[in-house]
Design a protein around this motif. Structure first.
Motif, PDB file in Angstrom:
ATOM      1  N   GLY A 156      -1.113  47.762  61.573  1.00  0.00           N
ATOM      2  CA  GLY A 156      -1.184  48.729  62.351  1.00  0.00           C
ATOM      3  C   GLY A 156      -2.866  48.925  62.854  1.00  0.00           C
ATOM      4  N   LEU A 157      -3.770  48.859  61.939  1.00  0.00           N
ATOM      5  CA  LEU A 157      -5.016  48.833  62.393  1.00  0.00           C
ATOM      6  C   LEU A 157      -5.585  48.067  63.342  1.00  0.00           C
ATOM      7  N   PHE A 158      -5.400  46.581  62.942  1.00  0.00           N
ATOM      8  CA  PHE A 158      -5.950  45.336  63.811  1.00  0.00           C
ATOM      9  C   PHE A 158      -4.986  45.323  65.075  1.00  0.00           C
ATOM     10  N   GLU A 159      -3.850  45.886  65.188  1.00  0.00           N
ATOM     11  CA  GLU A 159      -3.056  45.862  66.444  1.00  0.00           C
ATOM     12  C   GLU A 159      -3.570  46.863  67.522  1.00  0.00           C
ATOM     13  N   SER A 160      -4.279  47.901  66.758  1.00  0.00           N
ATOM     14  CA  SER A 160      -4.780  48.923  67.792  1.00  0.00           C
ATOM     15  C   SER A 160      -6.073  48.494  68.274  1.00  0.00           C
ATOM     16  N   ILE A 161      -6.726  47.456  67.443  1.00  0.00           N
ATOM     17  CA  ILE A 161      -8.149  47.059  67.790  1.00  0.00           C
ATOM     18  C   ILE A 161      -8.196  46.389  69.144  1.00  0.00           C
ATOM     19  N   THR A 162      -7.027  45.806  69.209  1.00  0.00           N
ATOM     20  CA  THR A 162      -6.822  44.680  70.448  1.00  0.00           C
ATOM     21  C   THR A 162      -7.221  45.537  71.870  1.00  0.00           C
ATOM     22  N   GLY A 163      -6.901  46.791  71.994  1.00  0.00           N
ATOM     23  CA  GLY A 163      -7.433  47.579  73.015  1.00  0.00           C
ATOM     24  C   GLY A 163      -8.860  47.282  73.246  1.00  0.00           C
ATOM     25  N   TYR A 164      -9.600  47.007  72.206  1.00  0.00           N
ATOM     26  CA  TYR A 164     -11.024  46.757  72.317  1.00  0.00           C
ATOM     27  C   TYR A 164     -11.320  45.656  73.544  1.00  0.00           C
ATOM     28  N   GLY A 165     -10.757  44.412  73.298  1.00  0.00           N
ATOM     29  CA  GLY A 165     -10.735  43.269  74.120  1.00  0.00           C
ATOM     30  C   GLY A 165     -10.181  43.770  75.666  1.00  0.00           C
ATOM     31  N   LEU A 166      -9.100  44.411  75.687  1.00  0.00           N
ATOM     32  CA  LEU A 166      -8.811  44.712  77.139  1.00  0.00           C
ATOM     33  C   LEU A 166      -9.745  45.444  77.766  1.00  0.00           C
TER      34      LEU A 166
ATOM     35  N   THR B  68     -17.134  33.794  93.344  1.00  0.00           N
ATOM     36  CA  THR B  68     -16.199  34.933  93.566  1.00  0.00           C
ATOM     37  C   THR B  68     -14.741  34.395  92.691  1.00  0.00           C
ATOM     38  N   SER B  69     -13.994  33.676  93.298  1.00  0.00           N
ATOM     39  CA  SER B  69     -12.926  33.234  92.902  1.00  0.00           C
ATOM     40  C   SER B  69     -12.873  32.558  91.244  1.00  0.00           C
ATOM     41  N   GLY B  70     -13.702  31.446  91.334  1.00  0.00           N
ATOM     42  CA  GLY B  70     -13.623  30.511  90.226  1.00  0.00           C
ATOM     43  C   GLY B  70     -14.308  31.343  88.978  1.00  0.00           C
ATOM     44  N   PRO B  71     -15.307  32.010  89.024  1.00  0.00           N
ATOM     45  CA  PRO B  71     -15.559  32.841  87.699  1.00  0.00           C
ATOM     46  C   PRO B  71     -14.602  34.048  87.257  1.00  0.00           C
ATOM     47  N   SER B  72     -13.883  34.506  88.400  1.00  0.00           N
ATOM     48  CA  SER B  72     -12.881  35.502  88.037  1.00  0.00           C
ATOM     49  C   SER B  72     -11.537  35.129  87.545  1.00  0.00           C
ATOM     50  N   LEU B  73     -11.487  33.804  87.802  1.00  0.00           N
ATOM     51  CA  LEU B  73     -10.092  33.306  87.276  1.00  0.00           C
ATOM     52  C   LEU B  73     -10.123  33.157  85.689  1.00  0.00           C
ATOM     53  N   ASN B  74     -11.139  33.019  85.137  1.00  0.00           N
ATOM     54  CA  ASN B  74     -11.073  32.866  83.747  1.00  0.00           C
ATOM     55  C   ASN B  74     -10.886  34.208  82.863  1.00  0.00           C
ATOM     56  N   ILE B  75     -11.154  35.484  83.658  1.00  0.00           N
ATOM     57  CA  ILE B  75     -10.998  36.644  83.338  1.00  0.00           C
ATOM     58  C   ILE B  75      -9.416  36.947  83.544  1.00  0.00           C
ATOM     59  N   LEU B  76      -8.784  36.516  84.655  1.00  0.00           N
ATOM     60  CA  LEU B  76      -7.333  36.920  84.956  1.00  0.00           C
ATOM     61  C   LEU B  76      -6.536  36.244  83.906  1.00  0.00           C
ATOM     62  N   ILE B  77      -6.775  35.042  83.213  1.00  0.00           N
ATOM     63  CA  ILE B  77      -5.843  34.126  82.406  1.00  0.00           C
ATOM     64  C   ILE B  77      -6.056  35.150  80.945  1.00  0.00           C
ATOM     65  N   LYS B  78      -7.311  35.333  80.748  1.00  0.00           N
ATOM     66  CA  LYS B  78      -7.550  35.887  79.156  1.00  0.00           C
ATOM     67  C   LYS B  78      -6.969  37.689  79.480  1.00  0.00           C
ATOM     68  N   LEU B  79      -7.351  38.179  80.483  1.00  0.00           N
ATOM     69  CA  LEU B  79      -6.953  39.484  80.550  1.00  0.00           C
ATOM     70  C   LEU B  79      -5.396  39.983  80.696  1.00  0.00           C
ATOM     71  N   MET B  80      -4.782  38.959  81.372  1.00  0.00           N
ATOM     72  CA  MET B  80      -3.209  39.150  81.420  1.00  0.00           C
ATOM     73  C   MET B  80      -2.713  38.662  79.823  1.00  0.00           C
ATOM     74  N   ALA B  81      -3.183  37.946  79.248  1.00  0.00           N
ATOM     75  CA  ALA B  81      -2.658  37.778  77.849  1.00  0.00           C
ATOM     76  C   ALA B  81      -3.165  38.814  76.770  1.00  0.00           C
ATOM     77  N   VAL B  82      -4.415  39.517  76.800  1.00  0.00           N
ATOM     78  CA  VAL B  82      -4.673  40.469  76.064  1.00  0.00           C
ATOM     79  C   VAL B  82      -3.829  41.738  76.490  1.00  0.00           C
ATOM     80  N   GLU B  83      -3.575  42.166  77.675  1.00  0.00           N
ATOM     81  CA  GLU B  83      -2.944  43.060  78.190  1.00  0.00           C
ATOM     82  C   GLU B  83      -1.358  43.086  77.575  1.00  0.00           C
ATOM     83  N   SER B  84      -0.999  42.012  77.657  1.00  0.00           N
ATOM     84  CA  SER B  84       0.598  41.612  77.341  1.00  0.00           C
ATOM     85  C   SER B  84       0.632  41.909  75.572  1.00  0.00           C
ATOM     86  N   LEU B  85      -0.616  41.430  74.930  1.00  0.00           N
ATOM     87  CA  LEU B  85      -0.511  41.814  73.609  1.00  0.00           C
ATOM     88  C   LEU B  85      -0.785  43.240  73.325  1.00  0.00           C
ATOM     89  N   VAL B  86      -1.286  44.170  74.019  1.00  0.00           N
ATOM     90  CA  VAL B  86      -1.443  45.491  73.830  1.00  0.00           C
ATOM     91  C   VAL B  86      -0.252  46.037  74.078  1.00  0.00           C
TER      92      VAL B  86
END
Length: 795
Positions: free
Chosen positions: A220-230, A761-779
């Protein structure tokens, strides 16, 4: 009997915060060294001569030292004020989102067990009792807010440091290129070490504070920590998109009308679009008063530098800082989540559990030693030594970090342990985990240098793009697109190889630590990345302060090397995002209780194909935002040139305020839809279609997003440097394509303007897109697993 690590838990509890404090202290030392270059006036000796004059090795003729210092200080103050104002305005909007999304996290996760405060069976071991879901909701919300605030602070501090150092780099350029290089690099190091150390320290403190409540419930501790990355990545997304839109909207308008149609120099004050950033928002009344005050002293030339430099600090400094902080936080969280359900967490082995943080800690020490090679051990004496000195930073840090990882792996890990692998425990040796981290580290170096090869005008790919401008803009665009597509090949193979090796040795935990390995030298990477905009700022200030041409040549040389290293930084960001996203994807699949992701099932395949489409939808939104604002900007600039007499002669003042309003409105308004697309997609897919469809969405977005991001960034970078190759005229081939204003140069400018939204604009933002969707799904995985798939349940 469980075998323990050589490093005791007490040693870990001391080593991690001590390394973080050392990193912060080293950053402060570097800042104090930069601060020795004074902007507050010049002391006078007893004989009435300036003491500053004798200190300079090469002195300008006919220029008063005190006047130059005062002018540099004025320019620096305006740049800092402009960048601060925009970030504060942007943060107000982002702050509203941050609070609203924190409420959503609490409501969704709290509803998993009906906001019950009763203990529940653990997810991975039903024989044990874990803390209630309401606790996970509360602590995930808190960690999200902490991650978001840390990300914002990281970006803001980076911007303030960069604006503090730019004029000082200009003044040191009068002593020689070596002195200026050291100031610019030290300033970049301040940002790099502050971000790396603060990210590590805050995460370590959060883990220990949460541990007070959770006790032995490490799941439970480290599951709640995932919000930090989100929290970290969500702030980075808005920073990248908002900053990229407002910076590039006027760039395109200014270039097309100014350079191509009116044949006036870049950032010429006669162009109404060049000063769009200096008065970012209506609240910029103070700067407007400053403008009025200095018009008598050629403030129009002064403002055009502010325009360029504020954009550099907001986009390249603050944006990249938040982006890489997000990647660091997410890779750490992904590794910790998997480790908590492996033997490290089951047996409560604290030192082995915090192996990801120990890797980051040793990374700070390695980067500290590496920095000394550039600032103390070896001195840059000529222009030709600048770029090799920066490249050596990457090579030295990678070699030393390999040794550091080996030491940490030996003392912090048991010789044998088990890692959770989709329902089973996989036996892993400590040397295998070392190889996982090392392969990520070296893959990052490969991606960085391949990116440099395809975007630096010192190599044939960019020179071929420049040569294609002979026959017009169409062939330039064709060659640039082909270069971007081709530049994807080697980085993808490097990522694929690191995934194969890491997963074979240590399953998804191996991929998570491979991503951490790629980011382990983040302090050096950020120092090199921040060096570029600082040097660019210094060059503009030198021109506006009226310094000699030789000084501008030195700052241009510093800037040229910075352009190359900036491309390497983007390569690191994209490569690490791919590994981070895959590790988070694995953690999500495990937490959601999915045994296999079968693409032959309709639920998964529809998610896969929709997910692969998302990067294109996102890119379309961001590029059209830039294009729409640029269209209005072009029309407005043309109108002013045609209807306001005296602009071209320099006798009339353009209407900057209208251009300011176009760019400001676009940046604030247009960053919301792309951000909403990224943040709402996992919530909609998981809630209405279930975890299997969402897993397909994540896989599709990852696979296509990485390719589009690399291609977009490298295509834009190649077009930019092809234009600079022609403008510099440093070779016979370049001279044959120039000078500025020639047909090949105009074709190169068109390519550069097309590439602006791609690379910034588009290129640098895309790498945030793929990891942000993944960490949000995990949370939100607990909610999706319990209540997701509403449509499939109904029909």
């Amino acid at each position: 009997m469980v075998e323990s690590a050589l490093l005791p838990d007490l040693g870990t509890e001391i080593f991690i915060p001590v390394c973080a404090v050392i990193g912060i202290a080293f950053a402060l030392v570097q800042w104090l060294l930069v601060a020795k270059v004074k902007l507050s006036g010049v002391s006078v000796s007893a004989d009435g001569k300036s003491e500053l004059k004798d200190a300079f090795l090469e002195e300008e003729e006919g220029i008063n030292d005190e006047a130059v210092v005062r002018k540099c200080a004025e320019i620096q103050s305006a740049i800092s004020e402009g960048a601060t104002s925009f970030l504060f305005t942007e943060y107000q909007y982002v702050g509203i989102f941050m609070v609203a999304f924190a409420v959503i996290i609490f409501l969704f996760l709290g509803s998993v067990e009906g906001f019950s405060t009763k203990y529940q069976p653990c997810t991975y071991d039903s024989t044990k009792q874990c803390k209630p879901a309401l606790a996970t909701a509360i602590f995930s919300t808190v960690s999200f807010l902490l991650g978001a605030i840390t990300s914002l602070v990281s970006g803001f501090l980076g911007m303030k440091i960069a604006t503090y150092a730019n004029a000082r780099t200009t003044l040191e350029a009068r002593k020689g290129v070596g002195k200026a290089f050291i100031i610019a690099f030290r300033s970049g190091a301040v940002m790099g070490f502050l971000l790396a150390a603060n990210g590590l320290l805050v995460l370590y403190i959060v883990i220990n504070l949460f541990k007070i409540y959770y006790g032995d419930d490490w799941e439970g501790l480290f599951e709640s920590i995932t919000g930090y990355g989100l929290g970290g990545s969500s702030m980075a997304l808005f920073g990248r998109v908002g900053g990229g839109i407002y910076t590039k909207a006027a760039d395109v308008g200014a270039d097309l009308v100014g350079k191509v149609e009116r044949n006036i120099p870049e950032d010429d004050p006669r162009n109404p679009a060049v000063c769009y950033i200096s008065i970012i928002v209506p609240e910029r009344l103070k700067l407007l008063e400053l403008v009025t005050l200095f018009i008598a002293t050629h403030i129009l030339r002064f403002l055009q530098v502010i325009a360029d430099n504020v954009g550099d600090n907001v986009g390249d400094i603050a944006g990249m800082g938040s982006d890489l902080f997000g990647s660091y936080a997410e890779s750490s969280c992904a590794a910790l989540v998997v480790a908590s359900i492996s033997s490290f967490g089951i047996n409560h082995e604290f030192t082995a559990m915090l192996y990801p943080l120990l890797v980051s800690s040793i990374g700070i020490l390695v980067c500290l030693v590496t920095t000394l090679f550039a600032t103390d051990f070896f001195e840059v004496k000529s222009v030709k030594e600048i770029e090799p000195a920066l490249k050596k930073q990457l090579i030295i840090s990678t070699i030393l970090m390999t040794v550091g990882i080996a030491i940490v792996s030996f003392v912090a890990l048991p010789s044998s342990f088990t890692i959770y692998n989709f329902g089973a425990q996989k036996e892993v040796k400590s040397w295998q985990l070392f190889l996982c981290v090392a392969v990520g580290l070296w893959a990052g170096l490969i991606i960085g240098f391949v990116t440099e090869y395809y975007t630096s005008n010192a190599y044939s790919p960019v020179q071929d793009v420049a040569d294609s401008c002979r026959t017009g803009a169409a062939t330039n665009v064709i060659f640039g697109l082909a270069l971007g597509y081709k530049s994807v090949i080697i980085p993808i193979f490097a990522i694929a190889a690191s995934i194969f090796v890491s997963f074979s040795f240590a399953a998804m935990y191996g991929i998570a630590v491979a991503a951490l390995g790629m980011l382990s030298t983040i302090a050096t990477g950020l120092a090199i990345d921040a060096y570029g905009p600082i040097s660019d700022n210094a060059g503009g200030i030198a021109e506006m302060a009226g310094m000699s041409h030789s000084i501008r040549e030195r700052t241009d040389a510093l800037d040229a090397a910075g352009n190359t290293t900036a491309a390497i930084g983007k390569g690191f960001a994209i490569g690490s995002a791919a590994l981070v996203s895959l590790a988070l994807f694995g953690a999500f699949v495990s937490r959601a209780g999915i045994s296999t992701v079968d693409v032959l099932t309709p639920n998964v395949f529809i998610g896969l194909i929709v997910g692969a489409m998302l990067p294109y939808w996102f890119s379309a939104m961001t590029m059209k935002s830039v294009g729409s604002a640029a269209l209005k900007m072009v029309e407005e600039v043309r109108r002013q040139f045609d209807t306001i007499p005296g602009i071209m002669e320099g006798t009339a003042k353009p209407d900057y305020a209208t251009c300011v309003k176009i760019s400001t409105d676009a940046s604030i308004k247009e960053m919301i839809p792309p951000g909403a697309l990224v943040m709402l997609t996992p919530l909609i897919a998981g809630t209405f279609f279930g975890v299997e469809t969402l897993s397909g969405v994540l896989a599709g977005a990852l696979v296509s997003g990485v390719q589009v991001a690399i291609s977009a960034s490298n295509t834009g970078g190649a077009w930019d440097n092809a234009k600079k190759y022609i403008e510099a005229g440093a070779s016979d081939h370049a001279l044959s394509l120039g000078p500025k204003g020639s047909d090949p140069h105009k074709a190169a400018v068109i390519g550069d303007t097309i590439g602006d939204p791609l690379k910034d604009t588009s290129g640098p933002s895309l790498n945030i897109l793929i990891k942000l969707m993944a960490v949000e799904s995990l949370v939100f995985a607990p909610f999706f697993a319990a209540h997701g798939g509403l449509l499939f349940k109904i029909f």
